[in-house]
Design a protein around this motif. Structure first.
Motif, PDB file in Angstrom:
ATOM      1  N   VAL A   1       9.904  40.024 -67.423  1.00 36.55           N
ATOM      2  CA  VAL A   1      11.372  40.015 -67.370  1.00 36.55           C
ATOM      3  C   VAL A   1      11.930  40.278 -68.766  1.00 36.55           C
ATOM      4  O   VAL A   1      12.825  41.122 -68.955  1.00 36.55           O
ATOM      5  N   ALA A   2      11.398  39.560 -69.754  1.00 34.33           N
ATOM      6  CA  ALA A   2      11.855  39.750 -71.133  1.00 34.33           C
ATOM      7  C   ALA A   2      11.550  41.159 -71.624  1.00 34.33           C
ATOM      8  O   ALA A   2      12.339  41.752 -72.373  1.00 34.33           O
ATOM      9  N   ALA A   3      10.416  41.716 -71.196  1.00 40.38           N
ATOM     10  CA  ALA A   3      10.038  43.058 -71.630  1.00 40.38           C
ATOM     11  C   ALA A   3      11.020  44.103 -71.123  1.00 40.38           C
ATOM     12  O   ALA A   3      11.389  45.031 -71.848  1.00 40.38           O
ATOM     13  N   ALA A   4      11.448  43.970 -69.871  1.00 43.91           N
ATOM     14  CA  ALA A   4      12.429  44.911 -69.329  1.00 43.91           C
ATOM     15  C   ALA A   4      13.742  44.838 -70.101  1.00 43.91           C
ATOM     16  O   ALA A   4      14.369  45.863 -70.394  1.00 43.91           O
ATOM     17  N   ILE A   5      14.154  43.629 -70.449  1.00 49.36           N
ATOM     18  CA  ILE A   5      15.392  43.442 -71.212  1.00 49.36           C
ATOM     19  C   ILE A   5      15.274  44.080 -72.596  1.00 49.36           C
ATOM     20  O   ILE A   5      16.177  44.787 -73.051  1.00 49.36           O
ATOM     21  N   ALA A   6      14.157  43.859 -73.258  1.00 46.38           N
ATOM     22  CA  ALA A   6      13.988  44.345 -74.632  1.00 46.38           C
ATOM     23  C   ALA A   6      13.675  45.832 -74.710  1.00 46.38           C
ATOM     24  O   ALA A   6      13.820  46.446 -75.763  1.00 46.38           O
TER      25      ALA A   6
ATOM     26  N   LEU B   1      22.106  41.987 -72.245  1.00 46.24           N
ATOM     27  CA  LEU B   1      21.215  40.825 -72.191  1.00 46.24           C
ATOM     28  C   LEU B   1      20.518  40.585 -73.527  1.00 46.24           C
ATOM     29  O   LEU B   1      20.270  39.437 -73.915  1.00 46.24           O
ATOM     30  N   GLN B   2      20.200  41.655 -74.240  1.00 47.87           N
ATOM     31  CA  GLN B   2      19.653  41.487 -75.591  1.00 47.87           C
ATOM     32  C   GLN B   2      20.644  40.741 -76.478  1.00 47.87           C
ATOM     33  O   GLN B   2      20.268  39.818 -77.214  1.00 47.87           O
ATOM     34  N   ASP B   3      21.910  41.135 -76.406  1.00 45.34           N
ATOM     35  CA  ASP B   3      22.940  40.451 -77.193  1.00 45.34           C
ATOM     36  C   ASP B   3      23.037  38.986 -76.801  1.00 45.34           C
ATOM     37  O   ASP B   3      23.208  38.104 -77.659  1.00 45.34           O
ATOM     38  N   MET B   4      22.912  38.715 -75.508  1.00 52.33           N
ATOM     39  CA  MET B   4      23.019  37.339 -75.023  1.00 52.33           C
ATOM     40  C   MET B   4      21.831  36.503 -75.504  1.00 52.33           C
ATOM     41  O   MET B   4      21.982  35.325 -75.847  1.00 52.33           O
ATOM     42  N   MET B   5      20.644  37.103 -75.548  1.00 52.28           N
ATOM     43  CA  MET B   5      19.472  36.368 -76.060  1.00 52.28           C
ATOM     44  C   MET B   5      19.579  36.134 -77.566  1.00 52.28           C
ATOM     45  O   MET B   5      19.138  35.088 -78.065  1.00 52.28           O
ATOM     46  N   ARG B   6      20.146  37.085 -78.267  1.00 51.82           N
ATOM     47  CA  ARG B   6      20.377  36.867 -79.705  1.00 51.82           C
ATOM     48  C   ARG B   6      21.401  35.751 -79.919  1.00 51.82           C
ATOM     49  O   ARG B   6      21.276  34.956 -80.866  1.00 51.82           O
ATOM     50  N   GLU B   7      22.381  35.670 -79.030  1.00 51.37           N
ATOM     51  CA  GLU B   7      23.410  34.631 -79.145  1.00 51.37           C
ATOM     52  C   GLU B   7      22.822  33.241 -78.934  1.00 51.37           C
ATOM     53  O   GLU B   7      23.286  32.254 -79.524  1.00 51.37           O
TER      54      GLU B   7
END
Length: 514
Positions: free
Chosen positions: A376-381, A432-438
């Protein structure tokens, strides 16, 4: 005359019958020949490996199995002659002294001939009986060269793998279960696949004392934490709030929603027997008029994602189910031949509202593998593209060369980098990348600032006193190269930022050492 004429006609009929019988017989012989050829050439590997074929075990200890080697050149498993120089010597399977760190990758080859991991998935290659190796074996025999078991070159980074295991083994208090998976974004190569508790595969690989091996395996079956079960790939856990990444992905893919869209974030949501609460009611959680999605994600507001599961105008159970399926839920994830991760699950088609409420923020009946959450994380990144995971980069054939030393004869298997799917759009992935950085910048994982990783924290509720901690994300923060999932199970006081997150950061630091 009439009698003679009648006899002549009868002889002609008999000749015709004989011809038909002959043609039919030749056809049957041809069919049998084709079938034998098909069995020998097309199905030889399947029949050799069949569970009812006891001949596959005859003389197995007289063959030197090939090596299993990490991407950075560490030999993790090999075979050793018990009587060097003796043509009839038996071979003992050996593993590194810290073989427990590599167990989820190598698996074990027990003295009882029981196998797991790559030892099982690539058994015929390692054993030297794979059709791709045996096809040319007669040439080697004519030239006096002895075919050996093939070797595997894996994708694993040995130093990062050891670091992951050491982090679990030294964790205080001792975790009841733990796992970590790191994936290379662009290829799907598995760089780390660690778990805890584990065991030293050397303790079950004594070819001279298989009875002792069997007793040890039985002891491990009853051991706390089930050390024989591969927790990186094969065991299912509640993903906790890390599952909110899946729900947020579904929301962002609907009706032009964005990370700044305002969503409900009340202090509580009523259930049939109580309430769902947030871990805290500030900074976006517990706000009567709602909060931007990015804030509810960074602060991990349970009520927001619970409501998304039951309110169709927001999202709904079916939309979350569909998004989960796009990420790979509900079906096994193939890694290598004879090595797959079981299907992850999110509750759907159920009438129990409470089950959907809890499942929508990763509790209850939502269950995933560590590998699935890393994907899941790989698809987001990776801009929305998910690569198929794999463990073996290459397999090579070997022969016994000069002075008895193994020599490689060429590649017999090479990994093909494949797209597993594109579960989200590039725009959704970017948000979603921005949200994970947040999450790391202002949210629940502020303690990880400066560690150059981003992700989503998660906490699971197993019992009143037992829980688990997740951190699922990518690294480095800008232009990511790896995706990961780390899970640690222990006391209910565990949390993603303080327990799983630092382990993920340490593993990445080891991978990033070059």
């Amino acid at each position: 005359m009439s009698i003679l004429k009648g006899r002549g006609m009868g002889a002609g009929n008999m000749d015709g019958e004989l011809k038909r019988v002959g043609v039919a017989g030749l056809a049957l012989i041809g069919a049998l020949a084709l079938n034998v050829t098909w069995i020998q050439a097309g199905r030889s590997d399947d029949l050799r490996a069949h569970a009812l074929n006891n001949r596959r075990f005859q003389g197995v200890a007289l063959r030197a199995r090939g090596d299993i080697v990490s991407a950075d050149g560490v030999t993790m498993a090999w075979s050793e002659a018990l009587s060097p120089g003796d043509a009839k010597t038996k071979y003992q399977r050996r593993y590194l002294e810290n073989g427990e760190a590599f167990l989820p990758v190598t698996g074990y080859y027990a003295g009882t001939l029981e196998q797991s991991g790559l030892e099982l998935a690539f058994d015929s290659v390692l054993d030297g009986t794979d059709q791709r190796q045996t096809a040319g074996s007669w040439v080697h025999l004519l030239t006096g060269e002895k075919p050996l078991g093939g070797s595997l070159r894996t994708t694993i980074d040995a130093k990062a793998q050891v670091r992951a295991y050491q982090a679990f083994a030294s964790f205080s208090p001792t975790p009841s279960r733990a796992a970590a998976v790191f994936l290379e974004l662009k290829t799907g190569a598995i760089k780390v696949a660690a778990h805890y508790p584990s065991f030293d595969p050397n303790t079950v690989a004594d070819i001279k004392n298989p009875g002792d091996d069997q007793r040890r395996l039985e002891e491990l079956d009853g051991a706390k934490g089930r050390p024989r079960v591969n927790k990186a790939f094969l065991e299912l856990f509640p993903p906790g709030s890390s599952f909110k990444a899946v729900v947020a992905a579904a929301f962002l893919g609907k009706d032009g929603n964005t990370k700044d869209s305002v969503v409900p974030a009340p202090p509580t949501v009523a259930t049939g027997g109580g309430q769902i609460k947030n871990s805290h009611d500030d900074h976006g959680c517990g706000v009567a008029n709602g909060s931007p999605l990015i804030d509810t994600f960074a602060q991990s507001c349970n009520t927001t994602y619970a409501l998304m599961g039951v309110r169709d105008e927001l999202l709904g159970n079916e939309a979350i189910r569909a998004q989960s399926e796009k990420f790979g839920f509900y079906k096994p994830i193939p890694i290598e031949q004879d090595l797959s991760a079981p299907a992850s699950e999110y509750p759907h088609d159920v009438d129990n509202r409470d089950e959907i409420l809890r499942g929508s923020f990763g509790q209850g009946e939502t269950k995933t593998t560590t590998l699935q959450m890393a994907m899941v994380a790989a698809a987001i990144a990776n801009g929305g593209e998910m690569m198929k995971p794999y463990l073996v980069d290459k397999a090579v054939g070997r022969i016994e060369g000069d002075k008895g030393k193994p020599e490689e004869t060429g590649t017999i298997h090479e990994a093909e980098q494949e797209t597993f799917g594109k579960p989200i759009s590039g725009d959704t992935a970017s948000q979603l990348q921005d949200m994970m950085r947040e999450v790391v910048s202002t949210g629940t994982a502020k303690a990880l600032q400066g560690r150059n990783i981003a992700g989503k924290t998660g906490t699971t509720e197993l019992t009143a006193t037992r829980g688990g901690a997740w951190f699922v994300g990518f690294a480095p923060i800008q232009e990511p190269r790896y995706a990961f999932a780390v899970f640690v199970e222990g006391p209910s006081t565990l949390n993603g930022a303080g327990d799983a997150g630092p382990i993920a950061a340490d593993i990445f630091a080891t991978l990033d050492r070059k």
